[in-house]
Design a protein around this motif. Structure first.
Motif, PDB file in Angstrom:
ATOM      1  N   MET A 138       0.834  -1.197   0.000  1.00  0.00           N
ATOM      2  CA  MET A 138       0.000   0.000   0.000  1.00  0.00           C
ATOM      3  C   MET A 138       0.871   1.250   0.000  1.00  0.00           C
ATOM      4  SD  MET A 138      -3.118  -1.015   0.028  1.00  0.00           S
ATOM      5  CE  MET A 138      -3.911   0.498   0.474  1.00  0.00           C
ATOM      6  N   ALA A 139       0.339   2.292  -0.620  1.00  0.00           N
ATOM      7  CA  ALA A 139       0.994   3.592  -0.550  1.00  0.00           C
ATOM      8  C   ALA A 139       0.520   4.307   0.701  1.00  0.00           C
ATOM      9  CB  ALA A 139       0.650   4.430  -1.783  1.00  0.00           C
ATOM     10  N   ALA A 140       1.441   4.945   1.417  1.00  0.00           N
ATOM     11  CA  ALA A 140       1.115   5.514   2.716  1.00  0.00           C
ATOM     12  C   ALA A 140       0.113   6.643   2.640  1.00  0.00           C
ATOM     13  CB  ALA A 140       2.396   6.016   3.385  1.00  0.00           C
ATOM     14  N   ALA A 141       0.011   7.326   1.519  1.00  0.00           N
ATOM     15  CA  ALA A 141      -0.860   8.491   1.426  1.00  0.00           C
ATOM     16  C   ALA A 141      -2.322   8.138   1.246  1.00  0.00           C
ATOM     17  CB  ALA A 141      -0.419   9.381   0.273  1.00  0.00           C
ATOM     18  N   GLN A 142      -2.649   6.866   1.009  1.00  0.00           N
ATOM     19  CA  GLN A 142      -4.022   6.507   0.731  1.00  0.00           C
ATOM     20  C   GLN A 142      -4.844   6.508   2.016  1.00  0.00           C
ATOM     21  OE1 GLN A 142      -3.265   2.763  -1.128  1.00  0.00           O
ATOM     22  NE2 GLN A 142      -3.284   3.624  -3.173  1.00  0.00           N
ATOM     23  N   GLU A 143      -6.031   7.122   1.980  1.00  0.00           N
ATOM     24  CA  GLU A 143      -6.932   7.160   3.114  1.00  0.00           C
ATOM     25  C   GLU A 143      -8.298   6.680   2.687  1.00  0.00           C
ATOM     26  OE1 GLU A 143      -6.282   7.666   6.153  1.00  0.00           O
ATOM     27  OE2 GLU A 143      -4.235   8.359   6.007  1.00  0.00           O
ATOM     28  N   ASP A 175       6.819  11.946   8.263  1.00  0.00           N
ATOM     29  CA  ASP A 175       7.119  10.519   8.399  1.00  0.00           C
ATOM     30  C   ASP A 175       5.831   9.729   8.518  1.00  0.00           C
ATOM     31  OD1 ASP A 175      10.153   9.964   8.741  1.00  0.00           O
ATOM     32  OD2 ASP A 175       9.785  11.772   9.934  1.00  0.00           O
ATOM     33  N   ASN A 176       5.756   8.695   7.723  1.00  0.00           N
ATOM     34  CA  ASN A 176       4.579   7.836   7.733  1.00  0.00           C
ATOM     35  C   ASN A 176       5.019   6.393   7.609  1.00  0.00           C
ATOM     36  OD1 ASN A 176       1.445   8.323   7.480  1.00  0.00           O
ATOM     37  ND2 ASN A 176       1.938   6.544   6.226  1.00  0.00           N
ATOM     38  N   LEU A 177       4.403   5.516   8.385  1.00  0.00           N
ATOM     39  CA  LEU A 177       4.740   4.102   8.367  1.00  0.00           C
ATOM     40  C   LEU A 177       3.484   3.300   8.037  1.00  0.00           C
ATOM     41  CD1 LEU A 177       7.241   2.277   8.986  1.00  0.00           C
ATOM     42  CD2 LEU A 177       6.227   1.895  11.252  1.00  0.00           C
ATOM     43  N   THR A 178       3.610   2.402   7.077  1.00  0.00           N
ATOM     44  CA  THR A 178       2.493   1.552   6.675  1.00  0.00           C
ATOM     45  C   THR A 178       2.925   0.094   6.757  1.00  0.00           C
ATOM     46  OG1 THR A 178       1.664   3.233   5.158  1.00  0.00           O
ATOM     47  CG2 THR A 178       0.841   0.998   4.864  1.00  0.00           C
ATOM     48  N   VAL A 179       2.119  -0.706   7.418  1.00  0.00           N
ATOM     49  CA  VAL A 179       2.370  -2.140   7.543  1.00  0.00           C
ATOM     50  C   VAL A 179       1.204  -2.873   6.892  1.00  0.00           C
ATOM     51  CG1 VAL A 179       2.744  -4.076   9.112  1.00  0.00           C
ATOM     52  CG2 VAL A 179       3.624  -1.803   9.697  1.00  0.00           C
ATOM     53  N   ASN A 217      -1.673   2.033   9.316  1.00  0.00           N
ATOM     54  CA  ASN A 217      -1.002   3.238   8.845  1.00  0.00           C
ATOM     55  C   ASN A 217      -0.825   4.178  10.018  1.00  0.00           C
ATOM     56  OD1 ASN A 217      -1.294   6.208   7.730  1.00  0.00           O
ATOM     57  ND2 ASN A 217      -0.434   4.971   6.092  1.00  0.00           N
ATOM     58  N   GLY A 218       0.420   4.605  10.245  1.00  0.00           N
ATOM     59  CA  GLY A 218       0.683   5.490  11.380  1.00  0.00           C
ATOM     60  C   GLY A 218       1.559   6.662  10.992  1.00  0.00           C
ATOM     61  N   TRP A 222       8.144   2.920   4.768  1.00  0.00           N
ATOM     62  CA  TRP A 222       8.436   4.135   5.535  1.00  0.00           C
ATOM     63  C   TRP A 222       8.603   5.276   4.542  1.00  0.00           C
ATOM     64  CZ3 TRP A 222      13.873   5.767   7.377  1.00  0.00           C
ATOM     65  CH2 TRP A 222      13.789   6.980   8.079  1.00  0.00           C
ATOM     66  N   ASP A 223       7.714   6.265   4.638  1.00  0.00           N
ATOM     67  CA  ASP A 223       7.806   7.474   3.831  1.00  0.00           C
ATOM     68  C   ASP A 223       8.377   8.590   4.690  1.00  0.00           C
ATOM     69  OD1 ASP A 223       6.663   6.901   1.176  1.00  0.00           O
ATOM     70  OD2 ASP A 223       4.903   6.339   2.341  1.00  0.00           O
ATOM     71  N   HIS A 224       9.472   9.145   4.219  1.00  0.00           N
ATOM     72  CA  HIS A 224      10.134  10.231   4.940  1.00  0.00           C
ATOM     73  C   HIS A 224      10.357  11.367   3.945  1.00  0.00           C
ATOM     74  CE1 HIS A 224      12.724  12.326   7.762  1.00  0.00           C
ATOM     75  NE2 HIS A 224      13.690  12.377   6.849  1.00  0.00           N
ATOM     76  N   GLY A 225       9.384  12.283   3.883  1.00  0.00           N
ATOM     77  CA  GLY A 225       9.468  13.357   2.911  1.00  0.00           C
ATOM     78  C   GLY A 225       9.499  12.800   1.505  1.00  0.00           C
ATOM     79  N   PRO A 226      10.519  13.168   0.710  1.00  0.00           N
ATOM     80  CA  PRO A 226      10.592  12.671  -0.668  1.00  0.00           C
ATOM     81  C   PRO A 226      11.161  11.258  -0.780  1.00  0.00           C
ATOM     82  CG  PRO A 226      12.417  14.142  -0.253  1.00  0.00           C
ATOM     83  CD  PRO A 226      11.569  14.163   0.988  1.00  0.00           C
TER      84      PRO A 226
END
Length: 897
Positions: free
Chosen positions: A29-34, A748-752, A741-742, A793-797
């Motif tokens: 999954m992409a972290a930005a999806q809600e 910073d975003n973490l998706t498991v 998703n946290g 793990w998304d950290h900015g770019p």
């Protein structure tokens, strides 16, 4: 029709809906999806698994592979991306292995989708909700370039009531892009850390969305080199160093003389009558049978697809989708070998000391004499499907579509052994025309050319015309919402020409022409009993669905199949669902009429151990073949205990009867010989020889290999490889998914994510009279557990993802004693750096993504499998459960403009 009518508002709705399902089911999954799990489908959207606008499938779930997931995948083509879903098993129609049921027809080494391992033809592949042309065997999803696909929707549930034949295990719908407004370009190159395996891909897509419609075109070029078995140590006949058997054979170079039961190994320097004293009685040369063979063929893909839509006014619009694809392959074969009969008339004849006979047999490998009989070919297909949409009063809608497409498959080899020429050369007393089997290379080039001049050409040409008319809209309103109905008529007009040329280099190709017409009527009803407007405690939502379809075939009869579904939300965070239906699969034209009518010499795994056994298999027609039938049901739940935590679980059951089994390419069939008792599928000794001689007398020719000593009376093993209604299977299991998703900080975003399939039952009877046998977790059958887990793990770019794939261990019952095969757990690592802002306009301002990836980070070998190498895949490893490539490094660049 999925994805057909997308104004900007509708586009936002369909993307939101797709992401919602992805959160439940997708392994990556992409972290930005809600996503919002409790939102119904947008009013103008049709989701795979239902014909009703604005209603997601009732009772079934949809696994969605969207743009973000495809871009994150390490696979280079759509078919390989789909194989990353745990419900997909690599059994049957696969470029890696042709050994399982259905694989023998895969002469162009394509890939298809086998949901839950139920069967390679039991999953229906659609493009934008409609059928597409195929080679009358299966559909390879790689006909569409990955850049031209908006998303892939997978419904792992019986759906013949919705779509007709083949949708026994489920449906895979490739939805082409209609939302692209701008352009994309990407390039990727990867290389394995062992051997010279590499893959590259480049592609571009252009699209324009305007007030009254859109247009899009995408192109992709992919190259994958061959993977040679010589580059992988586990693909060997001598497996004693792994603790396995010694499967080496005696058909070697130099070879072995067998004179009245006494063997003499020909020395490495060769032998003449003058050096016959160097022959030692009782000695034997042993060697690998499949040196030089590819584990995976070289493949080159070129594919393009396009979509368009134009609204003439508020009520009338036209649309289309189309594609063209050509995939070329080249597969290196092992060196030819045979058991020769050498008479004393041979110009180079060597008589061992004490031998007084007039001839003897000699086991021999032609590696130093003739070219390998490699396979070349291509799979080419195209289709255009235009349609017309009319919006009617009271929110009704009418659609009509017409599809026209063609396929052209070809497989050929040009250096097969000419047994007649070989036997003549063995008998010749003239050194200029004789064949030298004694290792000194004295055979003339002219004789060699005659010995290896047999061609095998197998073209398949197909044409498909489809006609569809659909009516969709609300009947009346209930407090819970509108009661909706979808109804339609479909017609398929399919013709296929099966070609064949076997023999000398001037043998012409002869075609057999067949046709099939299918007329279908269907209807589907959606009833929202409770919804947002009348929700009450215990019944936040309650939806019912019923569908029925009648199909009339011109060649295999008629069938009617229903399906029922229910969704119940007792509370907002929990949805319970269930479905029941029947499904069927009509046998393909090649299954009925046979790809050919020939006998093939093949090497079969010996369940007692030791060298493979030489056997002979029949390929031919079976005009009594009947459709397969199935009943399917499932229950499940989707729940969201926290806003950022979601789970889904489904228990499913498929009872499949009259399954068509074809054992032409099943080189491990002797491991299950007892289950075929009384069927004449497997014959031994005198019965085998008599059956082969009977077929020869009927005009059935030997198309591959040679008879022992050149005499069919010496045959000791026969396998009837024709398609037959033999199988019954009961498959049950549990699918599960979860995502968390946290936010760890402002940037910073973490998706498991995790997903998997666990089989609770897989009982099979290979014949109607055989007992049901538990084949779960048995080699070349569906495995008990497959799962995937990822952490992103998304950290900015910057984005980093670790992906773990796990295939559980299983039992190899083809070895004596049975072997416990270890589990297989490769780990992938991906790093992406996003440069620029994709929301900006202009070529230089828009986003650029640079990716680095390591597939199989720890270079995990496939678990060892005690199995002799096979010409149809596997050997020392299991091609259906593991990847022999090993660690692969890749770099990619993706640019939007």
């Amino acid at each position: 029709m999925e994805g057909k009518d997308k104004t900007p508002l509708r586009l936002r709705a369909v993307l939101k809906m797709s992401v919602g399902w992805a959160a439940l089911m997708l392994p990556v999954m992409a972290a930005a999806q809600e996503p919002q799990l409790d939102e119904p489908a947008a009013p103008d959207i049709i989701v795979t698994g239902s014909r009703v606008r604005g209603a997601a499938p009732v009772g079934s779930t949809v696994t969605t592979l969207g743009r973000a997931e495809m871009e994150a995948s390490s696979a280079v083509t759509v078919d390989r991306m789909i194989k990353e879903i745990p419900q997909v098993f690599d059994l049957g129609v696969s470029e890696n292995s042709r050994g399982q049921s259905g694989g023998s027809g895969n002469i162009t080494y394509g890939n298809s989708v086998n949901l839950r391992g139920i069967g390679p033809y039991a999953t229906l592949v659609l493009v934008d909700g409609h059928r597409v042309t195929n080679n009358s065997r299966s559909i390879d999803p790689s006909v569409l370039p990955s850049l031209g696909v908006e998303r892939v929707e997978v419904v792992a549930d019986g759906a013949s009531a919705i779509y007709g034949s083949d949708a026994v295990a489920g449906v895979v719908n490739l939805i082409p892009r209609r939302s692209l407004d701008g352009g994309e370009f990407f390039a990727r190159s990867g290389i394995a850390s062992r051997g010279d395996f590499h893959e590259t891909s480049v592609g571009a897509a252009l699209g324009k969305v305007f007030d009254r419609g859109q247009i899009m075109v995408a192109y992709e070029h992919v190259e994958r080199s061959n993977l040679s078995g010589d580059d992988r140590s586990f693909f060997t006949n001598d497996q004693t160093r792994f603790g396995g058997g010694d499967y080496r054979i005696a058909r070697c170079a130099p070879g072995n003389i067998n004179a009245n039961g006494t063997t003499y190994a020909i020395p490495a320097a060769g032998v003449t009558q003058g050096t016959a004293g160097s022959l030692v009685a009782g000695t034997l040369n042993k060697c690998d049978e499949l040196d030089n063979q590819d584990l995976a063929p070289e493949q080159t893909y070129n594919s393009v697809n396009s979509t368009g839509r134009f609204e003439f006014n508020d009520w009338l619009s036209v649309f289309y989708d189309g594609f063209y694809s050509k995939r070329k392959f080249y597969r290196k074969s092992a060196y030819s070998n045979a058991r020769l009969t050498v008479p004393q008339t041979n110009a180079f004849f060597v008589r061992p000391a004490g031998f007084a006979g007039t001839s003897y047999t000699l086991d021999y490998n032609f590696r130093d004499d003739v070219p390998t009989n490699d396979s070349y070919g291509s799979a080419e297909s195209w289709q255009i499907t235009p349609g017309l949409r009319v919006k009617l009063p009271h929110d009704w809608e009418f659609e009509t579509l017409y599809g026209y497409g063609k396929t052209k498959d070809f497989s050929g080899s040009y250096y097969g052994i000419n047994n007649a020429a070989l036997n003549a050369a063995l008998a010749s007393s003239d050194p200029a025309t004789a064949f030298d089997p004694y290792g000194l290379g004295r055979t003339s080039d002219a004789v060699k050319a005659l010995i290896a001049n047999q061609i095998f050409l197998a073209p398949t040409n197909g044409r498909l015309k489809t006609y569809e008319a659909r009516l969709n809209g609300p009947l009346f309103s209930l407090p819970g919402g509108d009661v909706k109905v979808a109804a339609g008529y479909e017609r398929q007009d399919f013709t296929v020409a099966l070609g064949s040329a076997r023999g000398g280099p001037t043998t012409p190709i002869t075609f057999r022409h067949f046709g099939r017409k299918v007329d279908s009527l269907y209807a589907e009803l959606f009833v929202p009993v409770f919804g947002a407007s009348n929700a009450t405690p215990g019944f936040e939502r309650l939806e019912l669905n019923a569908a029925v379809r009648h199909d009339k075939y011109s060649d295999v009869g008629s069938t009617t199949n229903p399906k029922f579904g229910i969704n119940w939300e007792p509370v907002r965070w929990l949805k319970l669902r269930a479905s029941y239906g029947t499904s069927f699969r009509a046998p393909t034209i090649p299954e009925i009429y046979g790809n050919s009518n020939n006998i093939f010499g093949q090497s079969y795994q010996n369940p007692a151990g030791g060298a493979p056994l030489q056997g002979y298999a029949l390929s031919g027609p079976n005009l009594d073949l009947k459709p397969e039938t199935a009943s399917t049901w499932s229950v499940g739940a989707d729940f969201e205990p926290l806003p950022n935590l979601r789970f889904g679980v489904t228990y499913w059951d498929v009872k499949y009867e009259n399954q068509v089994l074809a054992n032409l390419s099943n080189l491990t069939i002797l491991g299950n010989e007892a289950q075929y008792a009384g069927t004449n599928i497997i014959l031994r000794d005198a019965a085998a020889a008599a059956r082969v001689q009977e077929l020869l007398a009927q005009g059935v020719a030997l198309a591959g290999g040679s008879f022992p000593g050149g005499n069919p009376a010496n045959v000791t093993l026969f396998v009837d490889g024709r398609s037959q209604n033999l199988g019954v299977s009961i498959t049950r299991g549990i699918d599960f998914t979860g995502t968390w998703n946290g936010e760890l900080g402002a940037n910073d975003n973490l998706t498991v994510n995790l997903s998997g399939t666990y089989l609770t039952k897989y009982n099979v009877a290979v014949t109607p009279t055989a007992p049901l046998v538990d084949r779960r977790n048995v080699i070349f059958n569906p495995l008990k557990f497959k799962g995937r887990a990822s952490v992103t793990w998304d950290h900015g770019p910057f984005s980093t993802r670790v992906l773990v794939t796990h295939v559980g261990g299983y039992r190899n019952n083809l070895a004596t004693p049975n072997q416990s095969v270890k589990s297989y757990t490769p780990v992938d690592l991906t790093f992406n750096w996003r440069i620029g802002d994709p929301r900006e306009s202009g070529f230089f301002a828009k986003g650029l993504t640079v990716g680095l990836e390591v597939r199989n980070l720890f270079d995990t070998d496939p678990p060892y499998v005690n199995l002799a190498p096979s010409g149809n895949g596997s050997g020392g490893y299991d091609a259906t459960a593991s990847d022999p490539v090993g660690r692969l490094f890749a770099i990619s660049v993706r640019k939007s403009f």
